[in-house]
Motif scaffolding. Structure first.
Motif, PDB file in Angstrom:
ATOM      1  N   HIS A   1      99.885 -24.668  65.154  1.00  0.00           N
ATOM      2  CA  HIS A   1     100.305 -26.045  65.372  1.00  0.00           C
ATOM      3  C   HIS A   1      99.693 -26.956  64.301  1.00  0.00           C
ATOM      4  CE1 HIS A   1     101.805 -24.727  69.249  1.00  0.00           C
ATOM      5  NE2 HIS A   1     100.617 -24.211  69.513  1.00  0.00           N
ATOM      6  N   ILE A   2     100.509 -27.839  63.750  1.00  0.00           N
ATOM      7  CA  ILE A   2     100.034 -28.788  62.739  1.00  0.00           C
ATOM      8  C   ILE A   2     100.478 -30.186  63.119  1.00  0.00           C
ATOM      9  CG2 ILE A   2     100.180 -29.492  60.313  1.00  0.00           C
ATOM     10  CD1 ILE A   2     100.594 -26.586  59.572  1.00  0.00           C
TER      11      ILE A   2
ATOM     12  N   GLU B   1      95.826 -29.893  69.426  1.00  0.00           N
ATOM     13  CA  GLU B   1      95.092 -30.067  68.165  1.00  0.00           C
ATOM     14  C   GLU B   1      95.708 -29.222  67.052  1.00  0.00           C
ATOM     15  OE1 GLU B   1      90.389 -29.623  66.721  1.00  0.00           O
ATOM     16  OE2 GLU B   1      91.056 -28.819  68.645  1.00  0.00           O
ATOM     17  N   THR B   2      95.570 -29.682  65.810  1.00  0.00           N
ATOM     18  CA  THR B   2      95.976 -28.868  64.674  1.00  0.00           C
ATOM     19  C   THR B   2      95.174 -27.565  64.696  1.00  0.00           C
ATOM     20  OG1 THR B   2      96.651 -30.701  63.265  1.00  0.00           O
ATOM     21  CG2 THR B   2      95.954 -28.704  62.151  1.00  0.00           C
TER      22      THR B   2
ATOM     23  N   ARG C   1      91.050 -26.724  64.269  1.00  0.00           N
ATOM     24  CA  ARG C   1      90.263 -26.181  65.378  1.00  0.00           C
ATOM     25  C   ARG C   1      89.475 -24.960  64.921  1.00  0.00           C
ATOM     26  NH1 ARG C   1      90.615 -22.407  69.461  1.00  0.00           N
ATOM     27  NH2 ARG C   1      89.645 -23.027  71.432  1.00  0.00           N
ATOM     28  N   LYS C   2      90.133 -24.109  64.103  1.00  0.00           N
ATOM     29  CA  LYS C   2      89.447 -22.924  63.586  1.00  0.00           C
ATOM     30  C   LYS C   2      88.279 -23.319  62.708  1.00  0.00           C
ATOM     31  CE  LYS C   2      93.496 -19.890  63.743  1.00  0.00           C
ATOM     32  NZ  LYS C   2      94.532 -19.195  62.944  1.00  0.00           N
TER      33      LYS C   2
ATOM     34  N   LYS D   1      84.349 -22.417  63.510  1.00  0.00           N
ATOM     35  CA  LYS D   1      83.522 -21.718  62.529  1.00  0.00           C
ATOM     36  C   LYS D   1      82.243 -22.487  62.256  1.00  0.00           C
ATOM     37  CE  LYS D   1      86.687 -18.868  59.808  1.00  0.00           C
ATOM     38  NZ  LYS D   1      87.277 -18.649  58.460  1.00  0.00           N
ATOM     39  N   LYS D   2      82.405 -23.799  62.129  1.00  0.00           N
ATOM     40  CA  LYS D   2      81.243 -24.649  61.846  1.00  0.00           C
ATOM     41  C   LYS D   2      80.257 -24.611  63.004  1.00  0.00           C
ATOM     42  CE  LYS D   2      80.061 -29.268  60.166  1.00  0.00           C
ATOM     43  NZ  LYS D   2      80.575 -30.611  59.802  1.00  0.00           N
ATOM     44  N   MET D   3      80.796 -24.642  64.221  1.00  0.00           N
ATOM     45  CA  MET D   3      79.929 -24.580  65.402  1.00  0.00           C
ATOM     46  C   MET D   3      79.182 -23.254  65.446  1.00  0.00           C
ATOM     47  SD  MET D   3      82.405 -26.312  68.292  1.00  0.00           S
ATOM     48  CE  MET D   3      81.355 -25.770  69.636  1.00  0.00           C
TER      49      MET D   3
END
Length: 442
Positions: A330-331, A412-413, A417-418, A422-424
């Motif tokens: 989704h974008i 959400e895009t 989200r990915k 990843k950052k989390m």
């Protein structure tokens, strides 16, 4: 734009009998895009619009008398021509008041008149038909529908789906700006072969041969990719363009393929399916006010038909997310226009290709996709039209009621989200006080 303006003005001067309906539409688009190239600006068009409006109204009043003795077919052709002319006059006047005078009352009045004439020559929308079609698709494509191991491993196609007027042209142009990706416009290669794909899968399934479906599906997928390559080569030869690099990805954009995700996934289980999402009421207002070519989108000019189409679209997209979780990317259109560098880099990365800075110059490319959105895309990214529907909130209230809970689309895009996940995860790995067991107990 200057050349187009000159040609349209010349046509207006030559068309003394008012028989060319599309002049108004074309010159109106030029005035919106760049009014300064039209000598006199809107005043070059308005007198003609108003005089023609009165003439066509007189034609309607005297319709029976003028066509007395004519056969039914000629009467119908004349009526359709007159109604189409009135529709286009009112649409031009809507645009004039919408973008030039900012008089929303006059603008909406003209839009209402335009679509009164449009819908007057169409059969009434059949309520419930789209809903039944959606339920049928959902009943066929359940979680166990897709056999394991079926489909081509090819990543070549990139499919773009979504409701109309969601910003899909912008997404396609961003992809097409990459040297190894080609946008093929509105004429979907996959969709053009859909009947053959559907029939082939059904016939193979009836043989009860466990390998028949696998073989047929791979062959069908191969034909789709071959068709994409052939179309690109034909276009290059026609333009006599030099081929420096061969594309690795072909964008297949057919928005209404949101109904065909099940078949897309069966043929290409690894290919990207990009779903463009936009604020629901911005989407619906943009769809409503546009006069699409005759066909499947005729009823976007009718609140009841438009609402049913949109609600069914939301239902089927929710269905794909349930039975094929994570399959559709989704974008959000708003994410693209508010942070294009971030969105473009995430999109290109997801294709598996390397980043190219020239992608951000997508609006300067000459290969314009021929859709209603093309002129807007050529201008680049702009945000002033976000929540544009609110200028007509009172007039659109019946449509708001018809879509009910679908007034919100908070998905959400996927690519963002990915990134966030990843950052989390990275932050948790670096946190010396993080204790997985403690988190689990909480």
């Amino acid at each position: 734009f200057a050349a187009a303006a000159k040609n349209y003005l010349k046509l207006i001067a030559l068309d003394e009998e008012n028989i060319v309906n599309d002049i108004y539409t074309g010159l109106t688009k030029v005035l919106v895009a760049k009014e300064s190239v039209v000598p006199g600006g809107w005043n070059a068009l308005l007198p003609r619009l108003y005089s023609d409006l009165e003439e066509q109204k007189d034609n309607l009043v005297n319709f029976e008398r003028n066509l007395a003795g004519k056969d039914q077919n000629e009467r119908m052709r004349t009526k359709q021509f007159t109604y189409d002319k009135l529709k286009k006059i009112h649409l031009s006047l809507f645009t004039y008041h919408d973008v030039k005078t900012n008089n929303t009352e006059y603008a909406w009045s003209n839009l209402t008149h335009a679509f009164h004439y449009k819908m007057a020559v169409l059969p009434k929308w059949t309520e419930g038909m789209e809903m039944q079609r959606t339920k049928t698709v959902e009943s066929i494509f359940h979680r166990e529908f897709w056999p394991k191991g079926v489909g081509s491993p090819s990543l070549t196609p990139i499919f773009i789906i979504g409701f109309v007027r969601t910003g899909s042209t912008l997404l396609e142009r961003v992809l097409d700006a990459h040297s190894r990706i080609v946008g093929t416009g509105e004429d979907s290669v996959f969709n053009g072969r859909l009947d053959k794909i559907r029939d082939g899968i059904v016939e193979a399934s009836l043989t009860q041969n466990p390998t028949a479906v696998h073989t047929v599906v791979k062959e069908l997928a191969k034909e789709v990719v071959s068709g994409m390559r052939t179309r690109w080569k034909t276009a290059m030869e026609k333009e006599k363009s030099k081929i420096d690099v061969y594309p690795k990805r072909f964008v297949d954009k057919m928005l209404l393929n949101y109904m065909n995700v099940g078949f897309i996934h069966m043929l290409f289980p690894n290919a990207m399916i990009l779903h463009v999402i936009r604020n629901p009421m911005d989407t619906l207002f943009s769809a409503y006010k546009h006069d699409f070519p005759p066909g499947s989108l005729d009823y976007t000019s009718d609140f009841v038909g438009l609402a049913e189409m949109y609600n069914c679209y939301r239902d089927i997209m929710n269905h794909w997310d349930r039975v094929l979780p994570g399959r559709v990317t989704h974008i959000r259109y708003e994410d693209m226009v508010q942070d294009m560098p971030r969105a473009a880099k995430a999109i290109i990365k997801a294709t598996g290709l390397g980043w190219e800075e020239d992608v951000l110059n997508f609006h300067k490319k000459k290969q314009a996709v021929n859709t209603l959105s093309t002129a807007q895309v050529r201008k680049g990214v702009y945000t002033h039209h976000l929540e544009a529907w609110k200028r007509y909130e009172k007039e659109l209230h019946p449509l708001v009621k018809l879509i009910g809970k679908n007034i919100k689309y908070e998905k959400e895009t996927s690519l963002f989200r990915k990134e966030r996940m990843k950052k989390m995860a990275h932050n948790l790995d670096e946190d010396p006080f993080h204790d997985e067991e403690t988190d689990e107990d909480d």
